[in-house]
Design an enzyme around this catalytic site. Structure first.
Site, PDB file in Angstrom:
ATOM      1  N   LYS A   1      -6.449  -4.041   7.032  1.00 27.96           N
ATOM      2  CA  LYS A   1      -5.384  -3.085   6.299  1.00 27.96           C
ATOM      3  C   LYS A   1      -4.863  -2.219   7.345  1.00 27.96           C
ATOM      4  O   LYS A   1      -5.462  -1.522   8.216  1.00 27.96           O
ATOM      5  CB  LYS A   1      -6.156  -2.583   5.511  1.00 27.96           C
ATOM      6  CG  LYS A   1      -5.201  -1.893   4.377  1.00 27.96           C
ATOM      7  CD  LYS A   1      -6.105  -1.457   3.436  1.00 27.96           C
ATOM      8  CE  LYS A   1      -5.350  -0.849   1.934  1.00 27.96           C
ATOM      9  NZ  LYS A   1      -5.939   0.108   1.213  1.00 27.96           N
TER      10      LYS A   1
HETATM   11  O1  G3P Z   1      -4.759   1.318  -2.978  1.00 27.06           O
HETATM   12  C1  G3P Z   1      -4.086   2.580  -2.736  1.00 27.06           C
HETATM   13  C2  G3P Z   1      -4.945   3.511  -3.298  1.00 27.06           C
HETATM   14  O2  G3P Z   1      -6.148   3.562  -2.883  1.00 27.06           O
HETATM   15  C3  G3P Z   1      -4.019   5.050  -3.499  1.00 27.06           C
HETATM   16  O3  G3P Z   1      -4.537   5.207  -4.582  1.00 27.06           O
HETATM   17  O4  G3P Z   1      -4.467   7.046  -6.593  1.00 27.06           O
HETATM   18  O5  G3P Z   1      -4.890   7.753  -4.300  1.00 27.06           O
HETATM   19  O6  G3P Z   1      -2.861   7.166  -5.014  1.00 27.06           O
HETATM   20  P1  G3P Z   1      -4.092   6.795  -5.185  1.00 27.06           P
END
Ligand code: G3P
Length: 217
Positions: free
Chosen positions: A87
Site C-alpha cells: 500500500k
Molecule cells: O481504508 C481507509 C480507511 O482506513 C480510512 O478510514 O474511517 O479513517 O476515514 P477512516
C-alpha cells in the site's frame, strides 16, 4: 463486489472470515496503532497473523515517503507472504514506486486518493487497487460517492484493470451505494458489513414461524 475489512483487529477479522463473505483485509498505520501494534517487528508479525486468518489480499502500508525507501519497505512487506499487497500513498514518489512494483508483478494499493485525477494516475502506474476515501470526503461536505462514479466512468472508458477499492466506508448505506455504482471492492468496518444483515421484518417473521411451529408440536 469484493468485501474487505478495514481493521487490524484479529477478532473482528476472524468474525468476518467466519461469516464466509470476506475477500481480504486493509490496514493502515492508524489502524495498527489502534490495536496497540507498534514497532517494526511486531507490525510485520501482525501482518503474517492476518494473512493466516484470511484467504485473500492483505494491504500493508509503507511508512517511507521517498522512492528508494518505499521500494525497500515494499519489497520487505511483499516478501512476508504471498497475500500481501503493498500500500502506497498517492504522492509523486508513491506513483513511481507503484510503477516499479507493478512492473515486477507485485500487487499495489494506492491509498489516500481524493480526486479522479489521482485515480487516473494510479491506473496509469499499473496499480492493482485504487483507494478513494469516500467517508473523509463526506466529512468535508464533498460527495464521496460522486468520486466513485467518476472513477468508474474513467476506468470503463479505457478498460483500465485497476480495481476501485472504495475506502473510508463508515456505514452500511455506503456499502450498498458503492455496489450500485459498480465499485470493485469495498473496505469498511465489521459494523458496516453486519448492518447488511439487519431487518426487523426478518426478526418478526422468524419469531412468528417459530411460534407457529411450537403450536403444532
Ligand atoms: O481504508 C481507509 C480507511 O482506513 C480510512 O478510514 O474511517 O479513517 O476515514 P477512516
Amino acid at each position: 463486489m469484493k468485501f474487505f475489512i478495514d481493521t487490524a483487529n484479529l477478532e473482528q477479522i476472524k468474525e468476518a472470515q467466519a461469516l464466509g463473505v470476506l475477500d481480504g483485509v486493509t490496514t493502515n498505520p492508524s489502524l495498527m496503532a489502534k490495536e496497540g501494534i507498534t514497532g517494526k517487528e511486531n507490525i510485520l508479525h501482525h501482518y503474517k497473523a492476518i494473512c493466516n486468518i484470511v484467504d485473500g489480499d492483505v494491504s500493508a502500508e509503507v511508512i517511507a515517503t521517498d522512492f528508494d525507501t518505499m521500494v525497500k519497505e515494499g519489497e520487505e512487506l511483499a516478501a512476508l507472504h504471498s497475500q500481501i499487497v503493498v500500500k502506497l500513498p498517492m504522492i509523486k514518489e508513491g506513483v513511481k514506486a507503484c510503477k516499479y512494483f507493478s512492473d515486477k508483478g507485485i500487487k499495489t494499493n494506492m491509498t489516500l486518493v481524493f480526486s479522479a485525477g489521482q485515480a487516473l494516475l494510479a491506473a496509469k502506474a499499473g496499480a492493482t487497487y485504487v483507494s478513494p476515501f469516500l467517508g473523509r470526503l463526506d466529512d468535508v461536505a464533498t460527495d464521496g460517492l460522486h468520486l466513485i462514479s467518476e472513477i468508474r466512468q474513467i476506468y470503463d472508458n479505457y478498460a483500465f484493470e485497476t480495481e476501485i477499492l472504495s475506502a473510508s466506508i463508515r456505514h452500511t448505506m455506503h456499502v450498498i451505494n458503492c455496489a450500485k455504482l459498480g465499485s470493485d471492492v469495498m473496505t469498511g468496518p465489521l459494523s458496516a458489513i453486519m448492518g447488511l444483515l439487519k431487518h426487523p421484518l426478518t426478526d418478526i417473521g422468524l419469531a412468528k414461524f417459530l411460534e407457529d411451529y411450537q403450536k403444532g408440536n
